[in-house]
Design a protein around this motif. Structure first.
Motif, PDB file in Angstrom:
ATOM      1  N   SER A  72       0.814  -1.216   0.000  1.00 31.82           N
ATOM      2  CA  SER A  72       0.000   0.000   0.000  1.00 31.82           C
ATOM      3  C   SER A  72       0.848   1.267   0.000  1.00 31.82           C
ATOM      4  O   SER A  72       0.312   2.370  -0.043  1.00 31.82           O
ATOM      5  N   ASP A  73       2.161   1.094   0.034  1.00 33.97           N
ATOM      6  CA  ASP A  73       3.062   2.242  -0.009  1.00 33.97           C
ATOM      7  C   ASP A  73       3.481   2.470  -1.456  1.00 33.97           C
ATOM      8  O   ASP A  73       4.139   1.619  -2.049  1.00 33.97           O
ATOM      9  N   PRO A  74       3.094   3.593  -2.049  1.00 34.74           N
ATOM     10  CA  PRO A  74       3.384   3.821  -3.463  1.00 34.74           C
ATOM     11  C   PRO A  74       4.862   3.696  -3.823  1.00 34.74           C
ATOM     12  O   PRO A  74       5.213   3.072  -4.840  1.00 34.74           O
ATOM     13  N   LYS A  75       5.732   4.262  -3.002  1.00 31.91           N
ATOM     14  CA  LYS A  75       7.159   4.209  -3.322  1.00 31.91           C
ATOM     15  C   LYS A  75       7.690   2.782  -3.245  1.00 31.91           C
ATOM     16  O   LYS A  75       8.475   2.342  -4.097  1.00 31.91           O
ATOM     17  N   GLN A  76       7.264   2.037  -2.230  1.00 34.61           N
ATOM     18  CA  GLN A  76       7.690   0.636  -2.127  1.00 34.61           C
ATOM     19  C   GLN A  76       7.196  -0.168  -3.328  1.00 34.61           C
ATOM     20  O   GLN A  76       7.937  -0.984  -3.892  1.00 34.61           O
ATOM     21  N   LEU A  77       5.948   0.043  -3.720  1.00 31.87           N
ATOM     22  CA  LEU A  77       5.404  -0.695  -4.860  1.00 31.87           C
ATOM     23  C   LEU A  77       6.114  -0.309  -6.158  1.00 31.87           C
ATOM     24  O   LEU A  77       6.325  -1.159  -7.024  1.00 31.87           O
ATOM     25  N   GLY A  78       6.497   0.949  -6.273  1.00 32.47           N
ATOM     26  CA  GLY A  78       7.258   1.359  -7.449  1.00 32.47           C
ATOM     27  C   GLY A  78       8.596   0.645  -7.520  1.00 32.47           C
ATOM     28  O   GLY A  78       8.990   0.124  -8.572  1.00 32.47           O
ATOM     29  N   ARG A  79       9.293   0.585  -6.390  1.00 31.15           N
ATOM     30  CA  ARG A  79      10.593  -0.092  -6.357  1.00 31.15           C
ATOM     31  C   ARG A  79      10.432  -1.593  -6.576  1.00 31.15           C
ATOM     32  O   ARG A  79      11.237  -2.223  -7.266  1.00 31.15           O
ATOM     33  N   ALA A  80       9.389  -2.176  -5.985  1.00 35.68           N
ATOM     34  CA  ALA A  80       9.146  -3.613  -6.171  1.00 35.68           C
ATOM     35  C   ALA A  80       8.817  -3.923  -7.628  1.00 35.68           C
ATOM     36  O   ALA A  80       9.235  -4.958  -8.170  1.00 35.68           O
ATOM     37  N   THR A  81       8.076  -3.036  -8.268  1.00 30.51           N
ATOM     38  CA  THR A  81       7.759  -3.208  -9.690  1.00 30.51           C
ATOM     39  C   THR A  81       9.029  -3.183 -10.531  1.00 30.51           C
ATOM     40  O   THR A  81       9.204  -4.004 -11.439  1.00 30.51           O
ATOM     41  N   ALA A  82       9.911  -2.248 -10.232  1.00 31.02           N
ATOM     42  CA  ALA A  82      11.185  -2.175 -10.963  1.00 31.02           C
ATOM     43  C   ALA A  82      12.000  -3.445 -10.774  1.00 31.02           C
ATOM     44  O   ALA A  82      12.615  -3.959 -11.723  1.00 31.02           O
ATOM     45  N   LEU A  83      12.003  -3.984  -9.552  1.00 30.09           N
ATOM     46  CA  LEU A  83      12.726  -5.228  -9.286  1.00 30.09           C
ATOM     47  C   LEU A  83      12.105  -6.387 -10.061  1.00 30.09           C
ATOM     48  O   LEU A  83      12.823  -7.214 -10.643  1.00 30.09           O
ATOM     49  N   GLY A  84      10.784  -6.443 -10.081  1.00 29.34           N
ATOM     50  CA  GLY A  84      10.116  -7.508 -10.822  1.00 29.34           C
ATOM     51  C   GLY A  84      10.399  -7.439 -12.308  1.00 29.34           C
ATOM     52  O   GLY A  84      10.672  -8.451 -12.959  1.00 29.34           O
ATOM     53  N   ALA A  85      10.366  -6.229 -12.854  1.00 29.50           N
ATOM     54  CA  ALA A  85      10.653  -6.056 -14.273  1.00 29.50           C
ATOM     55  C   ALA A  85      12.094  -6.454 -14.598  1.00 29.50           C
ATOM     56  O   ALA A  85      12.369  -7.095 -15.614  1.00 29.50           O
ATOM     57  N   ALA A  86      13.008  -6.088 -13.707  1.00 27.73           N
ATOM     58  CA  ALA A  86      14.416  -6.434 -13.908  1.00 27.73           C
ATOM     59  C   ALA A  86      14.632  -7.941 -13.881  1.00 27.73           C
ATOM     60  O   ALA A  86      15.574  -8.445 -14.512  1.00 27.73           O
ATOM     61  N   HIS A  87      13.776  -8.658 -13.165  1.00 25.61           N
ATOM     62  CA  HIS A  87      13.882 -10.121 -13.114  1.00 25.61           C
ATOM     63  C   HIS A  87      13.220 -10.794 -14.307  1.00 25.61           C
ATOM     64  O   HIS A  87      13.270 -12.021 -14.427  1.00 25.61           O
ATOM     65  N   GLY A  88      12.553 -10.000 -15.164  1.00 27.15           N
ATOM     66  CA  GLY A  88      12.009 -10.566 -16.392  1.00 27.15           C
ATOM     67  C   GLY A  88      10.508 -10.736 -16.449  1.00 27.15           C
ATOM     68  O   GLY A  88       9.989 -11.351 -17.385  1.00 27.15           O
ATOM     69  N   TYR A  89       9.786 -10.177 -15.482  1.00 22.84           N
ATOM     70  CA  TYR A  89       8.321 -10.271 -15.522  1.00 22.84           C
ATOM     71  C   TYR A  89       7.753  -9.205 -16.449  1.00 22.84           C
ATOM     72  O   TYR A  89       8.016  -8.016 -16.277  1.00 22.84           O
ATOM     73  N   ASP A  90       6.950  -9.625 -17.417  1.00 24.22           N
ATOM     74  CA  ASP A  90       6.345  -8.687 -18.351  1.00 24.22           C
ATOM     75  C   ASP A  90       5.044  -8.096 -17.821  1.00 24.22           C
ATOM     76  O   ASP A  90       4.524  -7.136 -18.393  1.00 24.22           O
ATOM     77  N   GLU A  91       4.512  -8.681 -16.765  1.00 20.95           N
ATOM     78  CA  GLU A  91       3.316  -8.135 -16.122  1.00 20.95           C
ATOM     79  C   GLU A  91       3.526  -8.084 -14.618  1.00 20.95           C
ATOM     80  O   GLU A  91       4.021  -9.044 -14.016  1.00 20.95           O
TER      81      GLU A  91
END
Length: 338
Positions: A72-91
């Motif tokens: 629920s923390d926007p900044k944390q979710l933004g960073r987590a999204t970047a980490l997920g994308a870097a690991h190869g998740y397209d969604e």
């Protein structure tokens, strides 16, 4: 919108805690090359604050696979999204539907449907964080909300952020008075409301979830005009029965090989896992339903359970069980043709 994952979401397997781990997803992928698979929910704090990047691990053969995040923390979710994308998740999918007490105490999941401004901020940060597609999974509403009024408002807000794909569990989440298990069954399904949302928001790619227990049921929703159908527990408990024909019936591809062949194809994966010092049961616990509805299904479940409880179970044990199943299946075949 990412074309590959969007196309795959025509039929998807729901994210399920303690079930859809990487071993489960690899197993499911052998039955369907095209359905969209989801990770278990991973919390943004676990990735950003706890550094638990191992939770993002997946086998490239699982693709197309999507990461579901909770937070629920926007900044944390933004960073987590970047980490997920870097690991190869397209969604990257935001969980706005889980009703569990643990999730509520972390101020995420279905409870966030009562805080649209927070959701907006979270989605905006996630969208800015990477080029991976950001999606939402939500309920039709929570508690005393009048879903016919609040759901359109909520979807309008989601669409305004730039999110183009939403999966709707067609039940309310009752955050007070019902357990997570009861929330999967007791609140009544409202399929017509989800279909109304598709008519009201033609620009959104809408998938339906909740009570979709067979491939035939999923196809009915698709025929009614929805863009996708998501199957949960049924796909886990009866994986072959549902997933083996997905590519053929939904994506106009090829049907999967036999359940026996799927069990055989798991051998190299199991062998590699055991060579790393891991346990057989970590994989085979997801395979109990492989022969569901077929001759020998009870024997398969019982013997897999025995192997799971046996210290030091190995690939030889698994091969013995597979040979036992082949004998059973051959005997049944002889009875049918004899």
């Amino acid at each position: 919108m990412n074309t590959a994952v969007s196309s795959a979401s025509r039929l998807s397997v729901a994210p399920m805690m303690a079930w859809t781990d990487r071993h489960c997803r690899y197993f499911h992928r052998l039955m369907s090359k095209q359905a969209l698979l989801y990770t278990e929910m991973v919390t943004a704090p676990a990735l950003v604050l706890g550094g638990a990047l191992r939770l993002l691990d997946f086998n490239p053969e699982e693709q197309p696979v999507a990461l579901q995040l909770g937070g629920s923390d926007p900044k944390q979710l933004g960073r987590a999204t970047a980490l997920g994308a870097a690991h190869g998740y397209d969604e990257i999918n935001l969980n706005l539907g889980c009703p569990s007490d643990r999730v509520q105490s972390g101020s995420f999941g279905a409870v966030l449907m009562t805080e649209p401004d927070v959701v907006r901020a979270c989605l905006e940060q996630m969208l800015q964080a990477s080029d991976s597609e950001v999606t939402v999974k939500c309920r039709i509403g929570v508690d005393d909300q009048i879903a016919q009024e609040t759901l359109p408002e909520f979807l309008s807000m989601v669409q305004s952020t730039g999110v183009k794909r939403v999966t709707i569990h067609a039940r309310k989440a009752w955050l007070k008075g019902l357990s997570p298990k009861e929330n999967r069954d007791i609140p009544p399904l409202n399929y017509p409301l989800v279909l109304q949302m598709k008519l009201a928001f033609p620009g959104l790619h809408l998938s339906i979830n909740g009570g979709v227990n067979s491939l035939a049921a999923a196809q009915e929703h698709l025929s009614a005009g929805l863009d996708g159908a998501m199957i949960g527990r049924a796909a886990y408990q009866n994986p072959y029965d549902i997933l083996a024909r997905v590519d053929c019936d939904v994506f106009e591809g090829d049907a999967a090989p036999s359940a026996d062949d799927i069990a055989e194809q798991m051998i190299p994966y199991i062998e590699a896992h055991l060579q790393q010092g891991e346990r057989l049961h970590q994989i085979t616990r997801h395979m109990f339903g492989l022969f569901a509805g077929q001759t020998g299904a009870r024997h398969w479940r019982r013997r897999l359970s025995e192997l799971g409880g046996k210290h030091g179970s190995n690939l030889a044990d698994y091969r013995i069980l597979l040979n036992e199943m082949r004998v059973i299946l051959e005997q049944q075949h002889e009875l049918e043709v004899g």
